[in-house]
Design an enzyme around this catalytic site. Structure first.
Site, PDB file in Angstrom:
ATOM      1  N   ARG A  51     -65.476   1.884 -23.605  1.00  0.00           N
ATOM      2  CA  ARG A  51     -65.225   0.438 -23.475  1.00  0.00           C
ATOM      3  C   ARG A  51     -64.549  -0.112 -24.718  1.00  0.00           C
ATOM      4  O   ARG A  51     -63.954  -1.185 -24.695  1.00  0.00           O
ATOM      5  CB  ARG A  51     -66.526  -0.321 -23.188  1.00  0.00           C
ATOM      6  N   TYR A 108     -49.622 -21.752 -15.391  1.00  0.00           N
ATOM      7  CA  TYR A 108     -50.223 -20.851 -14.413  1.00  0.00           C
ATOM      8  C   TYR A 108     -51.463 -21.480 -13.793  1.00  0.00           C
ATOM      9  O   TYR A 108     -52.302 -22.063 -14.475  1.00  0.00           O
ATOM     10  CB  TYR A 108     -50.590 -19.531 -15.099  1.00  0.00           C
ATOM     11  N   ASP A 177     -47.815 -17.953 -23.750  1.00  0.00           N
ATOM     12  CA  ASP A 177     -47.867 -17.076 -22.580  1.00  0.00           C
ATOM     13  C   ASP A 177     -46.436 -16.593 -22.321  1.00  0.00           C
ATOM     14  O   ASP A 177     -45.568 -17.361 -21.918  1.00  0.00           O
ATOM     15  CB  ASP A 177     -48.432 -17.823 -21.364  1.00  0.00           C
ATOM     16  N   LYS A 202     -46.743  -8.515 -14.078  1.00  0.00           N
ATOM     17  CA  LYS A 202     -45.460  -9.034 -13.597  1.00  0.00           C
ATOM     18  C   LYS A 202     -44.314  -8.159 -14.128  1.00  0.00           C
ATOM     19  O   LYS A 202     -44.336  -6.970 -13.921  1.00  0.00           O
ATOM     20  CB  LYS A 202     -45.324 -10.496 -14.026  1.00  0.00           C
TER      21      LYS A 202
HETATM   22  C1  LIG Z   1     -49.791 -13.998 -13.289  1.00  0.00           C
HETATM   23  C2  LIG Z   1     -49.873 -14.821 -14.514  1.00  0.00           C
HETATM   24  C3  LIG Z   1     -51.030 -14.810 -15.293  1.00  0.00           C
HETATM   25  C4  LIG Z   1     -52.283 -14.055 -14.879  1.00  0.00           C
HETATM   26  O1  LIG Z   1     -52.086 -12.674 -14.903  1.00  0.00           O
HETATM   27  P1  LIG Z   1     -52.993 -11.671 -14.034  1.00  0.00           P
HETATM   28  O2  LIG Z   1     -52.479 -10.333 -14.467  1.00  0.00           O
HETATM   29  O3  LIG Z   1     -52.768 -11.988 -12.596  1.00  0.00           O
HETATM   30  O4  LIG Z   1     -54.406 -11.904 -14.435  1.00  0.00           O
HETATM   31  C5  LIG Z   1     -51.023 -15.560 -16.450  1.00  0.00           C
HETATM   32  N1  LIG Z   1     -49.963 -16.299 -16.820  1.00  0.00           N
HETATM   33  C6  LIG Z   1     -48.844 -16.330 -16.095  1.00  0.00           C
HETATM   34  C7  LIG Z   1     -47.693 -17.155 -16.553  1.00  0.00           C
HETATM   35  C8  LIG Z   1     -48.763 -15.605 -14.919  1.00  0.00           C
HETATM   36  O5  LIG Z   1     -47.656 -15.660 -14.180  1.00  0.00           O
END
Ligand SMILES: *Cc1c(COP(=O)(O)O)cnc(C)c1O
Length: 378
Positions: A51, A108, A177, A202
């Protein structure tokens, strides 16, 4: 470490995080599946318990660090089970009762849930829209400024350098982000941010088959707090996911370049259509985000957003597409699109489409979209 500052993005991507070559060893060692490691005597690192540490993460963390801050001796990265795990690690390792955090009002959609949770812990949350640097008006006394640029799904952009300067001037840390841009699209740490945080689900991994997240940071104490949070929450990626992600990074520049080019071509084609309104892509010279984006982004991303007249027309459009799957998420090599209002969390019109542009041949993709627009009109 080899000096990577002079390398191009493609070179950096294919070599990112590779260990020194060793005779009879593979270029990128396979995933290490281990809950624990042999550990006689004193329990010293680097690998003790699954972990806390895993060599497959180590390789991936080095790779992402090299992309987020090329050539920096200080960059440290922690990988997580998802983007939300990475975001939560920064917020919950840093903020305490009585602190003030500034979040985007148009980011988001799970940020709204995070806001509720932070408030339940006695943290004051203020929000501001991404475009126009409105965050400046609500910064006073904040501990953390959280920005998402370009924002998902509205594709607004804020001026990272300017906001960092103002935030640091008031003693606030800044997290960006970076999911939509990927580190090849922008490098928040070089723009002055304290954290670059992203969902690797993504564009970073780009195949729509794994969830992953990361936090990159230049400060050892802040990173230690983030790692400590990961240990507490246990939000760790599986070794297989981490290895697949690393394998995917080798093609990051190829994928991102192709997808960004396709996105701009598609946006230009959509701009000529009367039934399309509210078209947004930071790479379009006339876009409200373009000027600020051009000053801080190196590629403008693979997402295009726009609206059709209403829900029915948007649904007919999505149904008529053949090369584009009706699915959420973005950044994958296969184009996807969705009517974003179906989730209920974003402030968008019923006919709003978030279009994630893949790596198809641009002529095929644009033809499919124009044909589907015609079909939706009929
Ligand atoms: C998809 C997304 C997230 C969350 O990511 P996950 O891998 O689905 O937890 C956070 N910020 C943005 C801008 C996103 O598009």
């Amino acid at each position: 470490m080899t000096d990577q500052r002079g390398w191009g993005d493609g070179t950096r991507a294919v070599r990112a995080g590779l260990p020194e070559p060793e005779k009879h060893e593979p270029t990128l060692p396979g995933p290490v599946f281990a809950a624990h490691y042999h550990l006689p005597g004193e329990p010293t690192g680097p690998y003790r318990y699954g972990r806390d540490e895993n060599p497959t993460w180590t390789h991936l963390e080095r790779a992402i660090g090299e992309l987020e801050a090329p050539g920096s001796p200080d960059v440290e990265t922690a990988v997580f089970a998802s983007g939300m795990a990475a975001i939560s690690a920064v917020l919950f390792s840093l903020l305490k009762t009585g602190d003030v955090a500034v979040l985007p009002s148009d980011g988001y959609q799970s940020l709204a849930l995070l806001r509720e949770q932070l408030e339940a812990y006695g943290i004051e949350v203020r929000t501001a829209p991404t475009g126009g640097d409105a965050q400046l008006d609500v910064l006073a006394g904040a501990r953390l400024l959280w920005i998402e640029t370009p924002s998902n799904p509205g594709l607004d952009v804020c001026d990272v350098r300017r906001l960092v300067k103002a935030a640091h001037g008031q003693g606030a840390l800044v997290a960006v982000d970076n999911t939509l841009a990927t580190p090849l699209g922008q490098r928040p740490l070089e723009l002055g941010a304290d954290f670059s945080v992203a969902s690797g689900t993504k564009g970073l991994t780009g195949h729509g088959d794994i969830l992953l997240g990361h936090v990159a940071c230049l400060d050892a104490d802040l990173t230690a707090a983030v790692r400590r949070w990961r240990k507490l929450a246990g939000a760790i990626p599986g070794p297989m996911e981490a290895w697949l992600a690393h394998r995917s990074l080798a093609t990051l520049q190829l994928r991102v370049d192709r997808q960004c080019e396709n996105a701009l071509l598609l946006a230009r084609a959509l701009a000529d259509r009367d039934e399309v309104s509210g078209l947004r892509h930071p790479g379009l010279p006339g876009d409200p985000s373009h000027e600020v984006a051009a000053g801080q982004m190196r590629r403008f991303g693979s997402v295009v957003s726009f609206a059709l007249a209403d829900r029915e027309r948007a649904e007919r459009f999505l149904d008529a597409l053949r090369l584009v799957d009706d699915a959420t998420s973005f950044g994958g090599v296969r184009s996807t699109a969705e009517r974003r209002a179906r989730w209920g969390g974003d402030d968008v019109p019923e006919g709003f489409i978030r279009f994630s542009v893949g790596a198809e041949d641009p002529d095929d993709l644009v033809a499919d979209v124009l044909r589907a627009l015609d079909a939706a009109a009929g």
